[in-house]
Design a protein around this motif. Structure first.
Motif, PDB file in Angstrom:
ATOM      1  N   SER A 149      -7.429  -6.498  12.407  1.00 55.45           N
ATOM      2  CA  SER A 149      -7.895  -5.360  13.194  1.00 55.45           C
ATOM      3  C   SER A 149      -6.681  -4.572  13.646  1.00 55.45           C
ATOM      4  O   SER A 149      -5.551  -5.057  13.588  1.00 55.45           O
ATOM      5  CB  SER A 149      -8.707  -5.811  14.411  1.00 55.45           C
ATOM      6  OG  SER A 149      -7.850  -6.239  15.464  1.00 55.45           O
ATOM      7  N   SER A 150      -6.922  -3.364  14.125  1.00 56.45           N
ATOM      8  CA  SER A 150      -5.823  -2.527  14.613  1.00 56.45           C
ATOM      9  C   SER A 150      -5.448  -2.871  16.049  1.00 56.45           C
ATOM     10  O   SER A 150      -4.642  -2.180  16.663  1.00 56.45           O
ATOM     11  CB  SER A 150      -6.189  -1.048  14.504  1.00 56.45           C
ATOM     12  OG  SER A 150      -7.380  -0.780  15.219  1.00 56.45           O
ATOM     13  N   SER A 179      -3.318   0.424  12.908  1.00 55.20           N
ATOM     14  CA  SER A 179      -3.947   0.274  11.594  1.00 55.20           C
ATOM     15  C   SER A 179      -2.945   0.114  10.459  1.00 55.20           C
ATOM     16  O   SER A 179      -3.209  -0.613   9.499  1.00 55.20           O
ATOM     17  CB  SER A 179      -4.840   1.488  11.311  1.00 55.20           C
ATOM     18  OG  SER A 179      -5.892   1.575  12.235  1.00 55.20           O
ATOM     19  N   ALA A 180      -1.798   0.802  10.553  1.00 59.07           N
ATOM     20  CA  ALA A 180      -0.845   0.794   9.445  1.00 59.07           C
ATOM     21  C   ALA A 180      -0.361  -0.617   9.089  1.00 59.07           C
ATOM     22  O   ALA A 180      -0.437  -1.020   7.915  1.00 59.07           O
ATOM     23  CB  ALA A 180       0.340   1.703   9.760  1.00 59.07           C
ATOM     24  N   ASP A 185      -0.631  -5.638   5.537  1.00 61.31           N
ATOM     25  CA  ASP A 185      -0.851  -7.067   5.333  1.00 61.31           C
ATOM     26  C   ASP A 185      -2.137  -7.348   4.565  1.00 61.31           C
ATOM     27  O   ASP A 185      -2.226  -8.343   3.835  1.00 61.31           O
ATOM     28  CB  ASP A 185      -0.881  -7.793   6.680  1.00 61.31           C
ATOM     29  CG  ASP A 185       0.511  -8.204   7.136  1.00 61.31           C
ATOM     30  OD1 ASP A 185       1.499  -7.786   6.481  1.00 61.31           O
ATOM     31  OD2 ASP A 185       0.630  -8.934   8.138  1.00 61.31           O
ATOM     32  N   LEU A 186      -3.130  -6.481   4.709  1.00 56.38           N
ATOM     33  CA  LEU A 186      -4.365  -6.660   3.951  1.00 56.38           C
ATOM     34  C   LEU A 186      -4.103  -6.477   2.463  1.00 56.38           C
ATOM     35  O   LEU A 186      -4.563  -7.267   1.632  1.00 56.38           O
ATOM     36  CB  LEU A 186      -5.432  -5.666   4.432  1.00 56.38           C
ATOM     37  CG  LEU A 186      -6.772  -5.672   3.692  1.00 56.38           C
ATOM     38  CD1 LEU A 186      -7.398  -7.069   3.664  1.00 56.38           C
ATOM     39  CD2 LEU A 186      -7.744  -4.680   4.319  1.00 56.38           C
ATOM     40  N   MET A 187      -3.348  -5.468   2.114  1.00 59.19           N
ATOM     41  CA  MET A 187      -3.035  -5.237   0.701  1.00 59.19           C
ATOM     42  C   MET A 187      -2.114  -6.319   0.147  1.00 59.19           C
ATOM     43  O   MET A 187      -2.154  -6.632  -1.040  1.00 59.19           O
ATOM     44  CB  MET A 187      -2.420  -3.852   0.518  1.00 59.19           C
ATOM     45  CG  MET A 187      -3.433  -2.735   0.678  1.00 59.19           C
ATOM     46  SD  MET A 187      -2.778  -1.109   0.248  1.00 59.19           S
ATOM     47  CE  MET A 187      -1.644  -0.847   1.608  1.00 59.19           C
ATOM     48  N   ALA A 188      -1.298  -6.914   1.025  1.00 62.12           N
ATOM     49  CA  ALA A 188      -0.379  -7.975   0.598  1.00 62.12           C
ATOM     50  C   ALA A 188      -1.080  -9.321   0.500  1.00 62.12           C
ATOM     51  O   ALA A 188      -0.495 -10.288  -0.019  1.00 62.12           O
ATOM     52  CB  ALA A 188       0.789  -8.066   1.567  1.00 62.12           C
ATOM     53  N   ALA A 199     -10.395   7.602   7.324  1.00 66.13           N
ATOM     54  CA  ALA A 199      -9.062   8.205   7.324  1.00 66.13           C
ATOM     55  C   ALA A 199      -7.984   7.182   7.015  1.00 66.13           C
ATOM     56  O   ALA A 199      -7.008   7.468   6.308  1.00 66.13           O
ATOM     57  CB  ALA A 199      -8.795   8.865   8.678  1.00 66.13           C
ATOM     58  N   VAL A 200      -8.134   5.971   7.538  1.00 69.22           N
ATOM     59  CA  VAL A 200      -7.138   4.914   7.334  1.00 69.22           C
ATOM     60  C   VAL A 200      -7.261   4.297   5.950  1.00 69.22           C
ATOM     61  O   VAL A 200      -6.259   4.082   5.254  1.00 69.22           O
ATOM     62  CB  VAL A 200      -7.291   3.825   8.421  1.00 69.22           C
ATOM     63  CG1 VAL A 200      -6.498   2.569   8.056  1.00 69.22           C
ATOM     64  CG2 VAL A 200      -6.827   4.359   9.769  1.00 69.22           C
ATOM     65  N   THR A 201      -8.473   3.991   5.522  1.00 68.86           N
ATOM     66  CA  THR A 201      -8.666   3.196   4.309  1.00 68.86           C
ATOM     67  C   THR A 201      -8.763   3.988   3.010  1.00 68.86           C
ATOM     68  O   THR A 201      -8.446   3.465   1.935  1.00 68.86           O
ATOM     69  CB  THR A 201      -9.953   2.358   4.446  1.00 68.86           C
ATOM     70  OG1 THR A 201     -11.073   3.247   4.657  1.00 68.86           O
ATOM     71  CG2 THR A 201      -9.855   1.385   5.622  1.00 68.86           C
TER      72      THR A 201
END
Length: 315
Positions: A149-150, A179-180, A185-188, A199-201
């Protein structure tokens, strides 16, 4: 004659002082996040309408609540506004022992301006493409399902907690400072799922860095019209959007509140801002002081029930 000149000078100086006054839009998040971008778009355009200069001041912390706590102590002259999100207005007061304000007493609603729809995304390595598949995987691997979560108390936290409760699954929550870093970490693969704004995703979904599973909004979002909602995938009534609205201190003169509201809504409903909102994945949604006030009361009650049901708490 001398008295007339002195009086004229006093009037001139007063007018100059008023013209030189700067109004502030306070944002409870760092520069560059969606709320900050939207605040700057609006600040730039309402200034000429009202004949004032508006600056944006970032005061991050406690999921936006530090900015609101400061507003509650500000002079009720309508020169300081906060662009407040759902979390700090109606969720944080139920999550924290103290936020330094009473949402229903300390603020005068000015204008509701938009929804920021939430999307449920996962790391592409996760072998799921639908919500039922995600739930089945989480039940089969309760020790491996970790979501980002952000930050504690943010909508990306509470939304996933509500989804987790409804789905009857176990997920470990890892809060990030914004969020950044959560998306990084989600992509990693450090974490494997999240719920955050379009907007973030959107950039990461389009690049293949994230897989979109569902719209958490009450309807399919324009950016991804082929992606079904959580409601369509077994969760009727689920609708999640990080709405934003302007508030000022309670006791701000009604005339000032109405002038601010009219200017803000005029800007938000303009074609120019409409196009920029679309690019940000933001959906226009406007209401004036009365409508926004009624909405805040209903949302305050709704999120109090959600926080209680999920058992979420932030120290």
């Amino acid at each position: 004659m001398k008295r007339i000149m002195i009086a004229a000078l006093a009037i001139f100086l007063a007018a100059q002082a008023q013209a030189a006054e700067v109004s502030r839009i306070v944002v409870g998040f760092p520069p560059g996040q969606a709320t900050d971008i939207i605040a700057r778009l609006i600040a730039e355009r309402i200034g000429p309408i009202l004949g004032e200069t508006f600056i944006v001041e970032n005061r991050p912390g406690q999921g936006g609540s530090i900015a609101l706590a400061g507003l509650a102590k500000s002079q009720p002259d309508g020169r300081t506004l906060v662009l407040a999100p759902l979390a700090s207005m109606v969720a944080n007061p139920h999550l924290y022992k103290s936020v330094g304000y009473d949402t229903l007493k300390d603020f005068a609603p000015v204008a509701l301006i938009c929804d920021l729809p939430m999307l449920l995304v996962v790391n592409p390595s996760l072998p799921v493409k639908t919500v039922p598949e995600l739930i089945a995987y989480a039940k089969a691997h309760p020790d491996k399902f970790v979501y980002a979560s952000s930050g504690n108390g943010t909508l990306s936290h509470l939304g996933m907690e509500d989804f987790k409760r409804r789905a009857g699954i176990t997920m470990l929550h890892i809060p990030y400072r914004g969020s950044a870093p959560a998306m990084t970490d989600l992509m990693a693969g450090v974490v494997n799922s999240a719920m955050d704004t379009v907007a973030v995703t959107q950039p990461f979904i389009q690049s293949g860095g994230l897989r979109l599973i569902a719209s958490g909004y009450s309807q399919r979002v324009p950016a991804f019209p082929d992606t079904p909602t959580l409601a369509e995938q077994g969760f009727p009534g689920f609708g999640l959007a990080a709405w934003l609205g302007f508030v000022v201190p309670a006791d701000t003169p009604k005339e000032r509140v109405e002038a601010l509201s009219a200017a803000i809504i005029k800007v938000v409903q303009s074609d120019d801002i409409g196009q920029k909102f679309v690019a940000l994945g933001v959906i226009q949604r406007t209401a004036g002081p009365d409508g926004f006030g009624a909405f805040i009361k209903s949302e305050y009650s709704r999120w109090g029930e959600i926080v209680k049901a999920t058992g979420a708490r932030v120290d």
